[in-house]
Design an enzyme around this catalytic site. Structure first.
Site, mmCIF file in Angstrom:
data_model
loop_
_atom_site.group_PDB
_atom_site.id
_atom_site.type_symbol
_atom_site.label_atom_id
_atom_site.label_comp_id
_atom_site.label_asym_id
_atom_site.label_seq_id
_atom_site.Cartn_x
_atom_site.Cartn_y
_atom_site.Cartn_z
ATOM 1 C CB SER A 545 36.966 36.816 45.068
ATOM 2 O OG SER A 545 37.504 37.779 44.203
ATOM 3 C CG ASP A 630 38.932 33.935 38.125
ATOM 4 O OD1 ASP A 630 38.547 35.066 37.768
ATOM 5 O OD2 ASP A 630 38.847 33.536 39.293
ATOM 6 C CG HIS A 666 35.890 35.767 39.830
ATOM 7 N ND1 HIS A 666 37.132 35.421 40.313
ATOM 8 C CD2 HIS A 666 35.360 36.606 40.770
ATOM 9 C CE1 HIS A 666 37.343 36.006 41.478
ATOM 10 N NE2 HIS A 666 36.281 36.727 41.775
#
Length: 694
Positions: A545, A630, A666
């Site tokens: 991320s 995501d 995610h």
């Protein structure tokens, strides 16, 4: 000789399969920002419904599968190790809330934990939710918010079936099994009023995914919109104080917090503002015995604790219970009927202090290891006589203790069992300090098998995050043993951008100081090399991320320093994302990264954006992973990054991309066995790059 070498590397899964890598087409797309034109030929990969986009992603997956099929034996072996260390059928530690104990339990072969309750040990069990049954016919199932009504009869919960963190609200009558399904969409938080029939819940904007509206729903009636947060920098949430007396409506941006309160016994009343929002003022509330306990950063960068009457929200006239300290971050405070617990962080370690309200005396809860992670273990009962703490370290599996408030005596309630004969004495952990180029000391946590000779260059896996003030605790991970037992050293770099060293640590790694995050990581890597823990050809790095942005930035700055990189769901196309206010999360992120509509911020962000700073040259072996659904970092960021990197890299190192086209989010797959399979592949891939084949 060449044939033997080919065979050797083929067995290691390192030979490039003769299939050619996918080549994404280039389509001219010129954008003008601040008077400059930028051509982005891979912009078209944002078109999620375009069949050519899906075809390209499938081609990348097929290429990766073909190139890495030699890794299958190692992947399967690591997967078996990971699963084999975990007690597949297990009971989580029950938590007392009212008349029931609540807990989760797992069953061997099933992907999801069951959520259950019982009146006491030995009493009949009630299964509140069985996600395994709920997930039948679904590729993905995520359980979001869960809240039990005060009369213990109703369970409000939310579900996501795509991985896009788009949750639907339901209410279940636990006694009868009656289900009120699909009460609201895009729900991000939920709380009951004291009457056990009124729900307060928060919904998000359909486009930006910003939590912006608070609703009130009396079951059987129609939902009413109570509050709509118009400021795009703020998200809202709803909660209850520990004593259940008040409902709290919080509005939060990166640098400013505001709270409204409503007595839970008067759900038809109006929320009142405790302290109006003031730029830069962050505060949070708890309640006990007619007083609010305010954790505030007003005049206190690392926060202080002030007690004020519920009738007078004046911090200047309140009683200061914990003053500001420059070297200690007050990260939380939990009040109970007779005691209070302060959660504090100092030099990257968490500690707890207990306040006896009757005696106005503080006592410390201490821990034995030099590097550890400790968390509140969940003590929802306001009149509890003990406090639950979860303790672990890089070598010690998670143990949960109940600590008696009166004596601080500890009772071990549950210790995670690691199957296969795990002995923590066979492993060692240390706290190291690297000196950054500006003289700042940066902590590292490191763990290795004792049979591995320290300070003799070994394969080393360096992990970091470094954003949003989210520190990375030194936690235990049984999966990691598959690295340590193969002679790999594992390290966490606690770089600026997190909060390990206080609020200033975050501030010095954000906005116009963001590059400190990247140079800290590089300086940590160079420290590990200088101290002979590893060398560049054995150094593996990983981040996900915002940590994926870190990976892209450091590889652009020092591609020679690393052998292999795993960049998971990476935020790498910084400029396109931050210049598009219609995308989820963008506007709220201005306070973390900067507003690129302002030229100084634009130029600074452009200077480190991984996608924009790729150039022709040699790069480390690179694995990029993402999910098509995501919601936090759109799939097209890593897709564009890989397409551009593939067109520029001049080396023969691996560049592999895996995009989960089936429902995933995610955090990847929702089921535990699916997650283990993905992780085993990532481990096998990284290990192969440094010559570990078995």
């Amino acid at each position: 000789m060449e044939h033997h070498l080919y065979l050797l590397f083929a067995l290691a899964g390192l030979v490039q399969d003769p299939v050619s890598p996918p080549v994404a087409k280039r389509v001219e797309h010129v954008q003008e920002w601040h008077g400059r034109k930028f051509d982005d030929p891979y912009f078209w990969l944002r078109e999620k419904t375009n069949p050519e986009v899906v075809a390209y992603l499938r081609a990348e997956n097929e290429y990766t599968a073909a190139q890495t099929r030699g890794l299958a034996p190692l992947q399967q072996k690591i997967y078996a190790e990971m699963v084999g260390r975990v007690k597949q059928t297990d009971l989580g530690l029950p938590v007392r809330m009212g008349a029931y104990e609540y807990y989760a339990r797992t069953i061997s072969g099933q992907q999801y934990s069951l959520y259950c309750r019982r009146e006491k040990e030995g009493s009949p069990e009630q299964v509140l939710l069985d996600p395994n049954a709920m997930a039948k016919g679904l590729a993905y199932l995520g359980i979001g918010a869960r809240a039990v009504s005060d009369d213990d009869r109703l369970l409000a919960y939310s579900t996501d079936i795509t991985g896009f963190r788009q949750y639907t609200l339901h209410v279940k009558d636990v006694a009868t099994g009656e289900l009120r399904a699909d009460l609201a969409q895009r729900v991000t938080a939920v709380e009951w009023a004291a009457d056990s029939k009124t729900l307060f819940y928060v919904t998000e904007d359909a486009v930006t995914k910003r939590s912006n509206q608070l609703w009130r729903l009396e079951l059987g009636g129609k939902a009413e919109l109570l509050y709509d947060e118009k400021d795009e920098l703020f998200n809202i949430g709803v909660d209850r104080t520990k004593d259940e007396r008040y409902l709290l409506l919080g509005a939060i941006s990166t640098d400013t917090w505001e709270t409204r309160v409503l007595e839970a016994s008067t759900p038809r009343g109006e929320f009142r503002t405790f302290l109006p929002r003031e730029k830069g003022h962050k505060y949070s509330l708890e309640h006990r015995d007619g007083s609010f306990y305010v954790r505030t950063n007003k005049g206190a960068e690392n926060f202080r604790l002030v007690r004020v009457p519920t009738t007078a929200a004046d911090l200047e006239k309140g009683e200061e219970l914990i003053p500001h300290r420059a070297d200690v971050l007050l990260s939380g405070f939990e009040p109970f009927a007779d005691y209070g617990v302060a959660i504090e962080d100092q030099e990257g370690l968490t500690r707890f202090r207990v306040l006896d309200f009757a005696k106005s005396a503080w006592r410390d809860i201490t821990f034995p290891e030099p590097v550890y992670a400790a968390f509140p273990g969940g003590t929802p009962e306001f009149r509890s006589s003990s406090y639950r703490v979860s303790y672990q370290s890089l070598v010690s599996p998670s143990s949960i203790y109940d600590i008696d408030f009166a004596t601080l005596e500890r009772t071990l309630r549950k210790s995670t069992e690691i199957l296969g004969g795990y002995d923590p004495a066979n492993y060692a952990s240390e706290r190291l300090w690297a000196t950054a180029r500006d003289g700042v000391r940066v902590p590292l946590s490191i763990v290795y098998a004792r049979r591995t000779t320290p300070r003799s260059p070994r394969p080393l896996w360096l992990y970091a995050y470094g954003s949003y003030g989210a520190g990375m605790p030194a936690t235990f991970d049984s999966d990691r043993l598959s690295l340590l037992d193969r002679g790999v050293v594992f390290a966490i770099a606690h770089i600026r951008g997190g909060d390990e060293m206080g609020e200033r640590w975050h501030k010095d790694g954000m906005l116009m100081k963001k590059r400190n995050t990247f140079t800290d990581f590089i300086d940590c890597a160079e420290h590990l090399i200088a101290e002979r823990w590893t060398k560049p050809e054995l150094l593996m790095i990983e981040g996900g991320s915002a940590g994926g942005l870190l990976m892209g930035a450091v590889v652009n700055l020092r591609p020679d320093l690393f052998r292999a990189v795993h960049s998971a769901v990476p935020f790498v196309d910084v400029m396109n994302t931050m210049m598009d206010a219609s995308l989820p999360l963008t506007v709220g992120e201005y306070l973390e990264w900067g507003n690129p509509n302002e030229k100084p911020a634009f130029e600074y962000m452009l200077s480190y954006s991984p996608y924009d700073n790729l150039k022709k040259g040699a790069y480390p072996a690179t694995l990029v992973t993402t999910s098509f659904n995501d919601s936090q970092v759109m799939y097209w960021e890593p897709a564009k990054y890989v397409a551009k990197l593939r067109s520029l890299k001049t080396d023969r190192n691996a560049l592999h991309f895996k995009c989960k086209l089936e429902a995933a989010g995610h955090g990847g797959a929702s089921g535990r066995y699916d997650r283990w399979k993905d992780k085993a592949f990532e481990y096998a891939w990284m290990l192969a790059q440094v010559g570990i084949r078995h």
